[in-house]
Design an enzyme around this catalytic site. Structure first.
Site, PDB file in Angstrom:
ATOM      1  N   SER A   1       1.041  -1.350   0.066  1.00  0.00           N
ATOM      2  CA  SER A   1       0.179  -0.069   0.308  1.00  0.00           C
ATOM      3  C   SER A   1       0.964   1.197   0.028  1.00  0.00           C
ATOM      4  O   SER A   1       1.563   1.919  -1.219  1.00  0.00           O
ATOM      5  CB  SER A   1      -1.262   0.229   1.357  1.00  0.00           C
ATOM      6  OG  SER A   1      -1.686   1.242   1.354  1.00  0.00           O
TER       7      SER A   1
ATOM      8  N   ASP B   1      -9.457  -5.225  -4.876  1.00  0.00           N
ATOM      9  CA  ASP B   1      -9.175  -3.863  -3.966  1.00  0.00           C
ATOM     10  C   ASP B   1      -9.757  -2.570  -5.262  1.00  0.00           C
ATOM     11  O   ASP B   1      -9.891  -2.838  -6.432  1.00  0.00           O
ATOM     12  CB  ASP B   1      -7.593  -3.784  -4.876  1.00  0.00           C
ATOM     13  CG  ASP B   1      -6.633  -3.079  -3.550  1.00  0.00           C
ATOM     14  OD1 ASP B   1      -7.744  -1.672  -3.977  1.00  0.00           O
ATOM     15  OD2 ASP B   1      -5.522  -3.271  -3.102  1.00  0.00           O
TER      16      ASP B   1
ATOM     17  N   HIS C   1      -7.712  -5.513  -0.943  1.00  0.00           N
ATOM     18  CA  HIS C   1      -6.309  -4.647  -0.193  1.00  0.00           C
ATOM     19  C   HIS C   1      -6.755  -5.103   0.718  1.00  0.00           C
ATOM     20  O   HIS C   1      -6.724  -5.041   1.797  1.00  0.00           O
ATOM     21  CB  HIS C   1      -7.208  -2.909   0.036  1.00  0.00           C
ATOM     22  CG  HIS C   1      -5.795  -1.611  -0.083  1.00  0.00           C
ATOM     23  ND1 HIS C   1      -5.327  -1.373  -0.946  1.00  0.00           N
ATOM     24  CD2 HIS C   1      -5.270  -1.169   0.700  1.00  0.00           C
ATOM     25  CE1 HIS C   1      -4.548  -1.166  -1.063  1.00  0.00           C
ATOM     26  NE2 HIS C   1      -4.274  -0.784   0.043  1.00  0.00           N
TER      27      HIS C   1
END
Length: 346
Positions: free
Chosen positions: A184, A287, A317
């Site tokens: 991320s 995601d 995610h």
């Protein structure tokens, strides 16, 4: 964005006052909460920040004595109180191990290498790749807005260059095979490391970067993609959280097209002339950032870069950090192992 947020987090009152004094000096004025992020970060109306006390895996705990991989925390920038967690698996082959530098996620606002699931994910990477894993903390927003986290890599590279020169032939780490990775926001940092090193803006010295592993990179942009617009409300990374974290992380007044967020924004440097080693990008097909990540890969390929995209069906995610021992995390580990060590011999 990583880190399972425990429901029992409590806010620490040591970071800011509970109220302010009016101009007259005698009437307390309650401070309002301007932003409440995940219940663990509150931005107050006077600009101060309160952070929750969250569980951490710290040196000297039972987790260290029962770990299959020895680990320790090392300061890489004492002036900013920045550290990394070093995992060094034992090897009976006598061969040096590649080095995987890993940046945790958290939207640039939350997270730590000491959070239990981040720690567990890095333990597994070190043991099963295998590799020497350096899990890096960096300054967080909104106390330190971007590009602070990106600029911390300058100090990290100073430390890495010193290690590469000092280790020489001793030790298990092969600084001739260093991979930068992260999930991320951490993958966003790894991207910026790639650009800075590949453009000559950051001196890697004796450290040779062999590749980048970007796990669901957290990029931004003012234009909504289809997967962002269609994001359901019952997932961890929602559109509202995405917008809030960029609001807290970016320089005041900046849009999501800021170069720290959007690698192909109007003010971002072109990547055509940037030398990049191979790049592996992984993302779950549920995601919210899927379309943005697919576009990132397509534009790197169009610029002549060697980039591979691997999609994981049914995953959202941060899947391998939320469940570091899960089946999907095992599949991801196999992909990363192939990228780092090459295909397994028949």
């Amino acid at each position: 964005m990583s880190g399972q947020i425990p429901p029992s987090c409590r806010m620490s009152s040591s970071t800011s006052p509970a109220s302010a004094i009016s101009d007259s000096g005698d009437v307390p004025v309650p401070l309002g909460v301007v932003e409440d992020c995940l219940g663990i970060l509150q931005l107050l109306s006077d600009g101060t920040v309160q952070r929750a006390v969250v569980p951490l895996v710290l040196p000297g705990t039972s987790a260290q004595t029962t770990s299959p991989v020895p680990w320790k925390d090392v300061a890489y920038d004492e002036t900013r109180n920045l550290s990394l967690r070093m995992y060094v698996p034992s090897t009976d082959t006598g061969k040096k191990l590649p080095v995987l530098v890993y940046f945790h996620g958290g939207g640039f606002c939350v997270g730590s290498f000491a959070m239990p699931n981040v720690h567990d994910a890095c333990l597994r990477l070190a043991a099963e790749l295998p590799a020497v894993v350096l899990s890096v903390n960096y300054r967080l927003a909104p106390e330190h807005r971007l590009p602070a986290a990106l600029d911390d890599v300058e100090a990290l590279f100073s430390w890495l260059r010193g290690q590469a020169q000092a280790v020489s032939d001793a030790g298990p780490a092969d600084f001739g095979r260093v991979f930068f990775s992260g999930d991320s926001a951490g993958a966003n940092i790894a991207h910026h490391v790639a650009v800075r090193v590949g453009s000559g803006a950051l001196d890697a010295g004796p450290v040779r970067i062999a590749g980048y592993v970007l796990l669901w990179p957290y990029f931004g942009g003012e234009r909504r993609t289809a997967s962002e617009a269609a994001c359901p409300p019952d997932v961890f990374l929602t559109l509202a959280l995405y917008d809030q974290m960029w609001r807290l992380a970016l320089p005041a007044g900046a849009s999501r097209d800021h170069p720290a967020a959007n690698p192909f924004g109007p003010e971002s440097p072109p990547l055509d002339g940037v030398e990049l080693p191979p790049v592996l990008v992984a993302v779950g097909d549920r995601d919210m950032l899927l379309d943005r990540i697919v576009e990132y890969v397509a534009r790197l390929k169009a610029a002549g870069k060697h980039v591979e995209l691997v999609e994981f069906p049914g995953q959202g995610h941060g899947f391998s950090v939320f469940e570091p021992r899960g089946e999907a995390a095992s599949g991801l580990l196999r992909v990363v192992r192939r990228f780092v060590h090459g295909p397994a011999p028949n």
